[in-house]
Design a protein around this motif. Structure first.
Motif, short mmCIF file in Angstrom:
data_model
loop_
_atom_site.label_atom_id
_atom_site.label_comp_id
_atom_site.label_asym_id
_atom_site.label_seq_id
_atom_site.Cartn_x
_atom_site.Cartn_y
_atom_site.Cartn_z
N GLU A 142 0.84 -1.20 0.00
CA GLU A 142 0.00 0.00 0.00
C GLU A 142 0.88 1.25 0.00
N ALA A 143 0.51 2.21 -0.79
CA ALA A 143 1.26 3.47 -0.82
C ALA A 143 0.31 4.64 -0.64
N SER A 144 0.79 5.67 0.07
CA SER A 144 -0.03 6.88 0.20
C SER A 144 0.83 8.12 0.12
N LEU A 145 0.21 9.19 -0.28
CA LEU A 145 0.85 10.51 -0.34
C LEU A 145 0.08 11.44 0.56
N ALA A 146 0.77 12.18 1.40
CA ALA A 146 0.09 13.12 2.28
C ALA A 146 -0.53 14.26 1.47
N ASP A 147 -1.68 14.65 1.93
CA ASP A 147 -2.34 15.85 1.39
C ASP A 147 -1.37 17.03 1.54
N PRO A 148 -1.15 17.80 0.46
CA PRO A 148 -0.20 18.92 0.58
C PRO A 148 -0.56 19.88 1.72
N GLU A 149 -1.84 19.98 2.02
CA GLU A 149 -2.27 20.86 3.12
C GLU A 149 -1.67 20.49 4.46
N THR A 150 -1.28 19.22 4.62
CA THR A 150 -0.78 18.78 5.93
C THR A 150 0.67 19.16 6.16
N GLY A 151 1.35 19.55 5.07
CA GLY A 151 2.74 19.96 5.22
C GLY A 151 3.70 18.83 5.56
N ALA A 152 3.23 17.59 5.50
CA ALA A 152 4.09 16.46 5.89
C ALA A 152 5.05 16.11 4.75
N THR A 153 6.31 15.83 5.10
CA THR A 153 7.32 15.46 4.12
C THR A 153 8.06 14.20 4.57
N GLY A 154 8.94 13.69 3.74
CA GLY A 154 9.75 12.53 4.11
C GLY A 154 9.16 11.23 3.60
N VAL A 155 9.87 10.14 3.89
CA VAL A 155 9.46 8.81 3.45
C VAL A 155 9.29 7.94 4.68
N THR A 156 8.17 7.23 4.78
CA THR A 156 7.92 6.32 5.88
C THR A 156 7.69 4.92 5.33
N LEU A 157 8.38 3.94 5.90
CA LEU A 157 8.23 2.55 5.47
C LEU A 157 7.81 1.72 6.66
N THR A 158 6.67 1.05 6.59
CA THR A 158 6.20 0.24 7.72
C THR A 158 5.78 -1.16 7.27
N GLY A 159 5.59 -2.02 8.26
CA GLY A 159 5.21 -3.41 8.02
C GLY A 159 6.31 -4.35 8.46
N GLN A 160 7.15 -3.87 9.38
CA GLN A 160 8.26 -4.69 9.90
C GLN A 160 9.13 -5.19 8.75
N LEU A 161 9.51 -4.24 7.89
CA LEU A 161 10.31 -4.56 6.71
C LEU A 161 11.78 -4.70 7.09
N GLY A 162 12.42 -5.73 6.57
CA GLY A 162 13.86 -5.91 6.77
C GLY A 162 14.64 -4.96 5.90
N ASP A 163 15.97 -4.96 6.11
CA ASP A 163 16.84 -4.02 5.42
C ASP A 163 16.74 -4.10 3.90
N VAL A 164 16.70 -5.32 3.37
CA VAL A 164 16.67 -5.48 1.92
C VAL A 164 15.35 -4.95 1.36
N MET A 165 14.26 -5.22 2.05
CA MET A 165 12.95 -4.79 1.56
C MET A 165 12.81 -3.26 1.66
N LYS A 166 13.39 -2.67 2.71
CA LYS A 166 13.39 -1.20 2.80
C LYS A 166 14.17 -0.61 1.63
N GLU A 167 15.27 -1.25 1.28
CA GLU A 167 16.03 -0.76 0.13
C GLU A 167 15.22 -0.88 -1.16
N SER A 168 14.42 -1.96 -1.26
CA SER A 168 13.56 -2.10 -2.44
C SER A 168 12.61 -0.92 -2.57
N ALA A 169 12.08 -0.48 -1.45
CA ALA A 169 11.15 0.66 -1.49
C ALA A 169 11.89 1.93 -1.92
N GLN A 170 13.11 2.08 -1.45
CA GLN A 170 13.90 3.26 -1.84
C GLN A 170 14.23 3.22 -3.34
#
Ligand SMILES: [Ca+2]
Ligand SMILES: [Ca+2]
Ligand SMILES: [Ca+2]
Ligand SMILES: [Ca+2]
Ligand SMILES: [Ca+2]
Ligand SMILES: [Ca+2]
Ligand SMILES: [Ca+2]
Ligand SMILES: [Ca+2]
Ligand SMILES: [Ca+2]
Ligand SMILES: [Ca+2]
Ligand SMILES: [Ca+2]
Ligand SMILES: [Ca+2]
Lengths: 201, 201, 201, 201, 201, 201
Positions: free
Chosen positions: A30-58
């Motif tokens: 699942e992927a989501s983008l914050a509403d620009p009104e919220t001013g939120a930035t950055g990348v968040t990865l969740t689901g207890q992902l291991g190092d290799v899987m986090k790199e896949s997302a990057q």
């Protein structure tokens, strides 16, 4: 096919395939983008992902940031908005590079507004240039896709020989695409734009 | 020579050589720059890189940031754009300083838009001033390059004596350049600018 | 004297002396500043440096940031530009405070554009006020300098008694300066400004 | 009294007292502020400081940031300038809260431009409101101060009873001030402003 | 009552109660805000605080950031100014949630300029909505307060039954308030505003 | 029903259900937003939350940041304001994904200004698209809710079969809603807007 269809009914969700202790299983990215009104930035990865899987997302994100415009994706939407990639279930650790195509597809679906087809599942590592690299567990993954009612599966071209291990009766009920570039994945897996537009209307 | 040619067909990918548990192997260093429209910044390094190899990527980047303009590279392209260096396969841990020349070449290819020649592979540590320092495993690396259909190999000048260990029949089919400055690597490995322009036309 | 001369032929490189498992050795500290066009900022330290050696680099940098103007160094060049200090070889772990003078000299050379003299090597801890504090391994370090063809060595004043341990024939071929302030180091080790200007012309 | 006088001859250095494995010892706390032209910001703490001693530096800094103006210190000088606190020797681990007064004094000396008196050494924890709290090792510390030629020592008021343990002949040659607020420390330890002005003229 | 009175004589210090290996003890929470001229920002927590106690400080701060205006506290003072919360003694590790009310009170005292009453000590966890939650060690804490000359103690309402364990003669000399909202704590513990004004005059 | 009603009497608090070593228990998720005047930004998570539970909070926040506007929540309120999510008691470690619905509800309550109903408790993992995923411990959680005087419980639709394990007499006194989307949770659990307005008047 209720589960995968429901999960992928909104843009930003793609169906992947994983090898687990108990054979194979379907997973949803699942992927989501914050509403620009919220001013939120950055990348968040969740689901207890291991190092290799986090790199896949990057890698998926960098692929779209660098080549998304060539794919006619509105990459400017990524600017100044927090991106979140989550892989339920939240408590189950996950790792490995084979969700690369699924992550790229979920993000491309989100950007394009085109939902992922509910009858499609996929597996494959993605390189930074969009090449689809081979993965393991093709047999277990196709069995899991079949059990889940999936009818179209995308696998890396270099994994085509592994199809020989899949039981004939399962193989017969699946349309398998062996792909070498993630653009092929997006062409097959994303619903046509007019479907997205109809849904939005 | 299909694999290396395909992988390096776009700017930003260079072919390196590594020592693995099972002898030597070819590896690809991929680099990407985020579209300025995405607003992404920072440096991302993936491919399960060890500490030394991550430092190699930082050295390659600093070399180009400080001396790129002398090399007529458009270093202003690095400004306010996220850089990503990835070394597939995603799940295989990699380490050591010997990918320094390959990382520098991938990044210089990306900046210049000149693809790396598909028949060239390379190995060598790079210092912050661009000196090419000696590495290990020359024999295994040249055997791997030869197996992969590579015809031109760049090695550090200080490793020239190690060529004696390479079997005569392999040595005869490889053009080996012993280099002491990374500028020599770029001169040899990057496709001529007019090739890049033709490709872009 | 080829190696040290070559390595220090550009501003930003200074020759240090280290104690290793196998006696003493010459090491090179390299410093670079990112081109302002690249927009890169921050400090990067590479070369598998241990905690104490990383602190030495921070002290060298703070010394120049706080007192560089008194030394007529253009410290404004540090503004909004990434600084990188690297100590090859990339895979060899290094630690200890005794590269302090070498780091300060490499950075001062970079800022001033004056290359470090190729016949000079140095060792000594530096404090935040520029005092040169004593280090260990004077004998091994001078032997290593001598072997490397160095003719001038700078050591901390408080290490002068250790010169007694250096074999007479080595001692006779080295000019040794015992210094107590890093300004003395810079005065001796940096090539005169007109050399730098001639080189730049 | 050469060592302490030399070390504290510039603003920003204060003489402290520590308990070591081999009795007591004198230590020097050095502080520097980056030239505003360098654009450097942030706080750097070096000298292999343990967690408690790093916290002491943060307390000293916060004390001056919140109450420095009451002490007529030009706290605006801290704005947009990197602060560095270093405790040589660089390779020796140090810990404990008892350098609090020394850190505060070094920073106040730096801000005021008033050098710390070369005949003064001090020990004491500082709280965020400037209270001087008791420490251990008074006897060893006074012996070390005496050996180093120090003639004035500042200790926490609550450590006054520990003076009984100091040998009479040492006690007789030291002027000891038992203080309860760090303002008393600054009043005693900083050279008068006219000395600083004379030095600057 | 000299100690607690002295410690709390300035705004920003509150007297808490802790359980230690040796029974109970009085502790002081000190808070400071950087002078806006220093340009310092961020939150610093010192005193060798454990994870739970650090979270207590974050909760206290968030409580005031979100609800401080309702309490007529000038929360705009928190903007662009570094906040520091310290709990002496610097070398003693501390943990647990029971300093929540003390931290909130110290910060509210700082913001309001109203010193905390020197005859009051307190214990209690605070939730993000300001509820005072129960804690352990009521008996030891009240004994410690009594020993320290404190005459008024604030405890969580849900700890009222624990008062039965407190020796009659101690209980008789203490005014105990059992509170359920941190506003009650602030009402009781902060000196009246006119006292603060008188002190400032 | 005093406890849950009191805790949820202000917007930003929701009642959850957890499995503990000693059966089940009620827990409260508290959320706060910093006053814009304080200039505080970022996300703070407290309550000794484990990795999975911290991810739940990030998912809840991203869900609201991306889909909150569709729910008519004023997501612009999140801009430039620090968000804090706390789960008392502060010293008790907590983990697991099942507080996802509770965290989402607490944050939605905070944004909307509508308090959570005091007679409602809930459990369920939330995905990034707002799907309510199954959790464990339904029996213990419902028993705990019942003991705490809760009369309405929300559980994931896929946990409906687990209701068979709940004793008949408890089941009879609870209204249980089996939900599959977190919007259903918000519809049921948040007090009507007019209640919020009345409370604010
Ligand atoms: Ca895998
Ligand atoms: Ca195809
Ligand atoms: Ca290597
Ligand atoms: Ca050559
Ligand atoms: Ca050393
Ligand atoms: Ca001299
Ligand atoms: Ca100590
Ligand atoms: Ca006094
Ligand atoms: Ca406690
Ligand atoms: Ca009351
Ligand atoms: Ca759980
Ligand atoms: Ca429903």
């Amino acid at each position: 096919l209720p589960e995968a269809r429901q999960r992928t009914s909104v843009p930003g969700v793609a169906t992947g395939l994983a090898v687990t202790g108990a054979g194979g299983d379907v997973l949803y990215v699942e992927a989501s983008l914050a509403d620009p009104e919220t001013g939120a930035t950055g990348v968040t990865l969740t689901g207890q992902l291991g190092d290799v899987m986090k790199e896949s997302a990057q890698i998926a994100l960098s692929y779209l940031r660098s080549r998304g415009a060539e794919l006619e994706l509105p990459v400017g939407s990524l600017k100044d908005r927090s991106v979140h990639v989550h892989v339920p279930a939240g408590a189950i650790p996950k790792d490995g590079p084979s969700a690369g195509v699924t992550m790229t597809t979920a993000l491309a679906s989100l950007l394009s507004g085109r939902p992922v087809r509910g009858d499609v599942a996929m597996t494959g590592e993605v390189s930074l240039t969009g090449r689809v690299l081979p993965i393991g567990g093709v047999k277990q993954k196709l069995l899991a896709a079949h059990r889940a009612g999936i009818t179209t599966v995308l696998i890396p071209a270099r994994n085509e020989p592994d199809l020989d291990d899949v039981p004939e009766e399962v193989r017969a009920e699946l349309t398998v695409h062996a792909v070498s570039d993630v653009r092929e994945v997006l062409d097959i897996a994303l619903s046509p734009a007019h479907v997205a537009e109809a849904a939005a209307a």
